[in-house]
Design an enzyme around this catalytic site. Structure first.
Site, PDB file in Angstrom:
ATOM      1  N   LYS A  66     -38.035  11.855 -13.791  1.00 25.28           N
ATOM      2  CA  LYS A  66     -39.812  11.959 -13.411  1.00 25.28           C
ATOM      3  C   LYS A  66     -39.655  11.189 -11.848  1.00 25.28           C
ATOM      4  O   LYS A  66     -40.051  11.753 -10.965  1.00 25.28           O
ATOM      5  CB  LYS A  66     -39.765  10.678 -14.496  1.00 25.28           C
ATOM      6  CG  LYS A  66     -41.767  10.870 -13.906  1.00 25.28           C
ATOM      7  CD  LYS A  66     -41.999   9.367 -14.587  1.00 25.28           C
ATOM      8  CE  LYS A  66     -42.219   7.619 -14.285  1.00 25.28           C
ATOM      9  NZ  LYS A  66     -42.379   7.061 -12.950  1.00 25.28           N
ATOM     10  N   ASN A  67     -38.412  10.232 -11.948  1.00 27.93           N
ATOM     11  CA  ASN A  67     -38.643   9.179 -10.720  1.00 27.93           C
ATOM     12  C   ASN A  67     -38.057   9.974  -9.374  1.00 27.93           C
ATOM     13  O   ASN A  67     -37.543   9.493  -8.406  1.00 27.93           O
ATOM     14  CB  ASN A  67     -37.436   8.214 -10.967  1.00 27.93           C
ATOM     15  CG  ASN A  67     -38.785   7.065 -11.542  1.00 27.93           C
ATOM     16  OD1 ASN A  67     -39.494   7.702 -12.253  1.00 27.93           O
ATOM     17  ND2 ASN A  67     -38.384   5.885 -12.045  1.00 27.93           N
ATOM     18  N   ARG A  71     -49.326   4.932 -10.083  1.00 30.40           N
ATOM     19  CA  ARG A  71     -49.079   3.927  -8.971  1.00 30.40           C
ATOM     20  C   ARG A  71     -48.149   4.401  -8.317  1.00 30.40           C
ATOM     21  O   ARG A  71     -48.264   3.368  -7.239  1.00 30.40           O
ATOM     22  CB  ARG A  71     -48.298   2.808 -10.379  1.00 30.40           C
ATOM     23  CG  ARG A  71     -49.237   2.321 -11.409  1.00 30.40           C
ATOM     24  CD  ARG A  71     -50.695   2.143  -9.981  1.00 30.40           C
ATOM     25  NE  ARG A  71     -51.443   1.481 -11.631  1.00 30.40           N
ATOM     26  CZ  ARG A  71     -52.810   0.997 -11.487  1.00 30.40           C
ATOM     27  NH1 ARG A  71     -53.299   0.492 -10.158  1.00 30.40           N
ATOM     28  NH2 ARG A  71     -53.453   0.826 -12.237  1.00 30.40           N
ATOM     29  N   CYS A 131     -50.143  -2.909 -11.321  1.00 29.82           N
ATOM     30  CA  CYS A 131     -49.939  -1.617 -12.920  1.00 29.82           C
ATOM     31  C   CYS A 131     -49.592  -2.762 -13.978  1.00 29.82           C
ATOM     32  O   CYS A 131     -49.646  -3.929 -14.034  1.00 29.82           O
ATOM     33  CB  CYS A 131     -48.972  -0.825 -12.364  1.00 29.82           C
ATOM     34  SG  CYS A 131     -46.894  -1.825 -12.449  1.00 29.82           S
ATOM     35  N   ARG A 174     -47.773  -5.043  -7.617  1.00 27.34           N
ATOM     36  CA  ARG A 174     -47.019  -3.766  -7.466  1.00 27.34           C
ATOM     37  C   ARG A 174     -46.585  -3.447  -6.120  1.00 27.34           C
ATOM     38  O   ARG A 174     -47.852  -2.868  -4.745  1.00 27.34           O
ATOM     39  CB  ARG A 174     -46.882  -2.428  -7.872  1.00 27.34           C
ATOM     40  CG  ARG A 174     -46.066  -1.308  -8.067  1.00 27.34           C
ATOM     41  CD  ARG A 174     -44.918  -1.338  -9.186  1.00 27.34           C
ATOM     42  NE  ARG A 174     -44.414  -0.089  -9.350  1.00 27.34           N
ATOM     43  CZ  ARG A 174     -44.454   0.541 -10.498  1.00 27.34           C
ATOM     44  NH1 ARG A 174     -44.599   0.224 -11.355  1.00 27.34           N
ATOM     45  NH2 ARG A 174     -43.490   1.334 -10.455  1.00 27.34           N
ATOM     46  N   PRO A 175     -46.873  -4.354  -4.548  1.00 28.89           N
ATOM     47  CA  PRO A 175     -46.726  -4.282  -3.771  1.00 28.89           C
ATOM     48  C   PRO A 175     -46.212  -3.000  -2.699  1.00 28.89           C
ATOM     49  O   PRO A 175     -44.837  -2.492  -2.686  1.00 28.89           O
ATOM     50  CB  PRO A 175     -46.298  -5.748  -3.118  1.00 28.89           C
ATOM     51  CG  PRO A 175     -45.383  -6.022  -3.989  1.00 28.89           C
ATOM     52  CD  PRO A 175     -45.694  -5.551  -4.978  1.00 28.89           C
ATOM     53  N   ILE A 176     -46.532  -3.136  -1.793  1.00 28.37           N
ATOM     54  CA  ILE A 176     -46.414  -2.071  -0.180  1.00 28.37           C
ATOM     55  C   ILE A 176     -45.666  -2.774   1.290  1.00 28.37           C
ATOM     56  O   ILE A 176     -46.162  -1.674   1.578  1.00 28.37           O
ATOM     57  CB  ILE A 176     -46.356  -0.395  -0.977  1.00 28.37           C
ATOM     58  CG1 ILE A 176     -48.182  -0.660  -0.073  1.00 28.37           C
ATOM     59  CG2 ILE A 176     -46.796   0.276  -2.044  1.00 28.37           C
ATOM     60  CD1 ILE A 176     -49.028   0.530  -0.124  1.00 28.37           C
ATOM     61  N   ASP A 177     -45.980  -3.831   0.742  1.00 26.87           N
ATOM     62  CA  ASP A 177     -45.290  -4.593   2.510  1.00 26.87           C
ATOM     63  C   ASP A 177     -44.085  -4.107   2.594  1.00 26.87           C
ATOM     64  O   ASP A 177     -44.144  -3.544   4.004  1.00 26.87           O
ATOM     65  CB  ASP A 177     -45.471  -6.410   2.082  1.00 26.87           C
ATOM     66  CG  ASP A 177     -44.460  -6.368   0.759  1.00 26.87           C
ATOM     67  OD1 ASP A 177     -44.248  -5.528  -0.166  1.00 26.87           O
ATOM     68  OD2 ASP A 177     -43.777  -7.460   1.250  1.00 26.87           O
ATOM     69  N   LEU A 178     -43.379  -3.758   2.098  1.00 27.02           N
ATOM     70  CA  LEU A 178     -42.012  -3.652   2.585  1.00 27.02           C
ATOM     71  C   LEU A 178     -41.935  -1.578   3.267  1.00 27.02           C
ATOM     72  O   LEU A 178     -41.360  -1.489   4.199  1.00 27.02           O
ATOM     73  CB  LEU A 178     -40.453  -2.812   1.441  1.00 27.02           C
ATOM     74  CG  LEU A 178     -40.556  -4.426   0.654  1.00 27.02           C
ATOM     75  CD1 LEU A 178     -38.912  -3.937   0.450  1.00 27.02           C
ATOM     76  CD2 LEU A 178     -39.257  -5.742   2.137  1.00 27.02           C
ATOM     77  N   ASP A 223     -35.661   0.234 -16.337  1.00 29.82           N
ATOM     78  CA  ASP A 223     -36.589   0.410 -16.974  1.00 29.82           C
ATOM     79  C   ASP A 223     -35.173   0.869 -18.409  1.00 29.82           C
ATOM     80  O   ASP A 223     -36.665   2.004 -19.500  1.00 29.82           O
ATOM     81  CB  ASP A 223     -37.120   2.399 -16.472  1.00 29.82           C
ATOM     82  CG  ASP A 223     -37.842   2.331 -15.144  1.00 29.82           C
ATOM     83  OD1 ASP A 223     -38.167   1.121 -14.997  1.00 29.82           O
ATOM     84  OD2 ASP A 223     -37.636   3.488 -14.590  1.00 29.82           O
ATOM     85  N   ARG A 244     -46.735   9.881 -19.561  1.00 27.18           N
ATOM     86  CA  ARG A 244     -46.463   9.399 -18.215  1.00 27.18           C
ATOM     87  C   ARG A 244     -44.584   9.994 -17.671  1.00 27.18           C
ATOM     88  O   ARG A 244     -44.778  11.038 -16.673  1.00 27.18           O
ATOM     89  CB  ARG A 244     -46.794   8.416 -17.618  1.00 27.18           C
ATOM     90  CG  ARG A 244     -47.978   7.463 -17.547  1.00 27.18           C
ATOM     91  CD  ARG A 244     -48.406   6.963 -17.271  1.00 27.18           C
ATOM     92  NE  ARG A 244     -47.505   6.680 -16.127  1.00 27.18           N
ATOM     93  CZ  ARG A 244     -46.944   4.657 -15.653  1.00 27.18           C
ATOM     94  NH1 ARG A 244     -47.095   4.171 -16.383  1.00 27.18           N
ATOM     95  NH2 ARG A 244     -45.429   5.426 -14.565  1.00 27.18           N
TER      96      ARG A 244
END
Ligand code: UD1
Length: 417
Positions: A22-23, A92, A116, A121-125, A305, A397
Site C-alpha cells: 500500500k505505502n 490521509r 487522523c 498529521r502535520p504536513i509542515d515539512l 506500523d 484501507r
C-alpha cells in the site's frame, strides 16, 4: 456494516502470496501524474486507499482501469489541478499528490489533510520543502492554494526523516529546473520503490534508501510497466499471526530484508524464521517468550506500523515486554480492545508494558485504526472462542482480504456483511 469473525485456538498451516505494498502504490499513483503515457501497475492491491487515489486521479481528468490485479493509469488528459475536500479527507496521505500536481501544472489547490486516528498529521515539512523549491503557498480556510510557475532545484534539509515529505519533494523535484538534494531523507524501502518507478518513467533519481536523495529535474517522463514491492507490514502481520496462533506458514513473495527488526523480535520470542528468494517461512511451536524493549523508529528501526501486531502476538508470552512508540502520538488505541480479550497491558504516555497472560478469550471488539484492527485479528487467533471484530473498514484501507488470507493460512476466519 461488515464484521470479521475469528475463532481462535487453531494452529496455522498454509501459504499465501503477499499483496503489493500500500505505502508504495499510493505515492506511485501520485507519481503517474508526472508521466505522459500509460502506466501499467502489476500486482496492485485492491484497497480502500488505492480506490481513493484512483478517484482523485479520475477527478483530475485521468483515466484508470483495473484488469484483475493490474491497474492501468493514463494521466495524459489531466485537466484540473485541484482536489476536492471530500476526496482529500478520504485518504490521509492524499497530500502526496501536491508535489506531483505542482510539477506538472505549476499550481495546485487542495484542502489541508488534517488529523487522523493516529493523532495530528502535520504536513509542515512538505510545505516548507515545496516553498524552498519556489512554490508560493497561501493557506486560507483549511485550503492550500499553491503556485509554482518555475520550480528550482536546491538542497532541502528535512528536520526529521518524514516518509511522506521525502516522497512529495521527490515528485516536485522531478519538475524542478536543475538538481535537488533531499538531506535527512526517509530511508524506507517504499522510497526506493518510488525511485525505481520514477526512473522507469525516465526520471533521474538516485540515493533512495540512504539519507540523501538526488533528483535531476525536468527529464522527459513517459509511461512504463511496473510491479510494486511486496507489502512488508502485511508480511509482519501474518508472521505475527503465526506467532500468536502457533503453527507453520509460508509467505510467498515476502522479503525479509525489509523487516529485519520484526523478524529479529519474533526469533527472540521463540519463532523459527527462514527466508530465501521466494518468501519467508515461520514456525512457532511453543509458548512465546517476552522480548527486549521494542522502540519504534524511522527505517531501518522497528516500524511503527508493526507495533500493534507484534504487541498482539505477545499477549500470551512468558514475561513482560516494553513497547515505546516514538513516531505517532496516538498509537495505542487498540490496547483497550485487547484488554477486553483478557490482555494485561499498561500504558503510560508513549510506553506500553505487555505482561503475558495464560489465556485470552474471544470478545466483541472494535477496530480503532488500520494496524490496530489487524492486531485484533492477530490476538483473536490465540483467543478461546469467537471474536467479533467491528468497524472493519479501517482494515480494508490496507489489507486486500485479511479473512481470506487467514483462511488460506488455516485459520477459522470469515467476514459477514
Ligand atoms: C508513512 C506511512 C505510514 C507510516 C509512517 C511512518 C504511507 C502512506 N504511510 O506515513 O503507514 O506509519 O510513514 O513510518 O506511506 N511529521 C511532521 N511534519 C510533517 C510530516 C511528518 O511533524 O510535515 C511527523 C508526523 O507527525 C510523524 C512523523 O513525522 O510523527 C513521521 O511521519 P511520516 O514519516 O511523514 O509518516 P507518513 O508519511 O504520514
Amino acid at each position: 456494516m461488515s464484521q470479521l469473525l475469528v475463532r481462535g485456538g487453531r494452529a496455522l498451516a498454509g501459504e499465501v502470496t503477499i499483496q503489493g505494498a500500500k505505502n508504495s502504490v499510493l505515492p506511485i499513483l501520485a507519481a503517474t501524474i508526472l508521466a505522459r503515457g500509460q502506466v501499467v501497475l502489476r500486482g496492485c492491491p485492491a484497497l480502500r486507499d488505492v480506490d481513493a487515489s484512483v478517484r482523485i486521479l479520475q477527478s483530475l481528468g485521468c483515466e484508470a482501469r483495473w484488469e484483475a490485479d493490474t491497474l492501468a493509469v493514463d494521466t495524459t488528459a489531466l485537466n484540473s489541478c485541484g482536489i476536492s475536500d471530500i476526496l482529500m479527507r478520504e485518504m490521509r496521505s492524499s497530500a502526496i499528490f501536491l508535489g506531483a500536481i505542482l510539477a506538472r501544472c505549476g499550481r495546485a489547490d487542495i484542502s489541508y489533510p488534517g488529523g487522523c486516528e493516529l493523532g495530528p498529521r502535520p504536513i509542515d515539512l512538505h510545505l516548507s520543502g515545496l516553498r524552498d523549491l519556489g512554490t508560493e503557498i497561501r493557506e486560507e480556510g483549511g485550503f492550500l492554494h499553491c503556485t509554482a510557475p518555475r520550480l528550482t532545484g536546491r538542497e532541502l534539509v528535512l528536520s526529521l526523516p518524514s516518509v511522506g515529505a521525502t516522497e512529495n519533494l521527490m515528485l516536485a523535484a522531478c519538475g524542478a529546473e536543475g538538481v535537488t538534494v533531499i538531506s535527512n531523507a526517509a530511508r524506507e524501502p517504499e522510497i526506493v520503490d518510488l525511485q525505481e518507478f520514477l526512473n522507469a518513467c525516465g526520471a533521474d533519481v538516485a540515493g533512495a534508501g540512504t539519507s540523501s536523495v538526488t533528483i535531476r529535474g525536468r527529464r522527459p517522463m513517459h509511461g512504463c510497466e511496473y510491479r510494486c514491492m511486496p507489502d512488508r507490514i502485511v508480511t509482519a502481520t501474518y508472521l505475527c499471526a503465526a506467532a500468536s496462533a502457533g503453527g507453520e506458514i509460508f509467505l510467498r513473495g515476502a522479503r525479509e530484508c525489509h523487516l529485519a527488526t520484526v523478524t529479529a523480535a519474533l526469533r527472540q520470542a521463540g519463532c523459527t524464521i527462514d527466508s530465501d528468494g521466494t518468501g519467508i517461512s515461520c514456525l512457532c511451536r511453543q509458548r512465546l517468550r517476552a522480548v527486549r524493549p521494542v522502540r519504534t523508529a524511522p527505517y531501518p528501526g522497528f516500524p511503527t506500523d508493526a507495533q500493534a501486531v507484534l504487541m498482539a502476538a505477545l499477549l500470551r508470552s512468558r514475561g513482560a515486554t516494553v513497547f515505546e512508540e516514538n513516531i505517532f502520538e496516538n498509537r495505542y488505541r487498540h490496547v483497550d480492545e485487547l484488554i477486553r480479550m483478557g490482555a494485561e497491558i499498561r500504558v503510560a504516555g508513549r510506553v506500553a508494558v505487555v505482561t503475558g497472560v495464560e489465556t485470552l478469550s474471544g470478545a466483541a471488539v472494535r477496530c480503532t485504526d488500520l494496524r490496530g484492527g489487524a492486531a485484533l485479528c492477530v490476538a483473536a487467533l490465540a483467543a478461546e472462542g469467537e471474536t467479533r471484530i467491528f468497524e472493519t473498514g479501517h482494515i480494508d484501507r490496507g489489507y486486500q482480504d485479511i479473512a481470506g488470507d487467514l483462511r488460506a493460512l488455516g485459520a477459522a476466519a470469515s467476514r459477514t456483511e
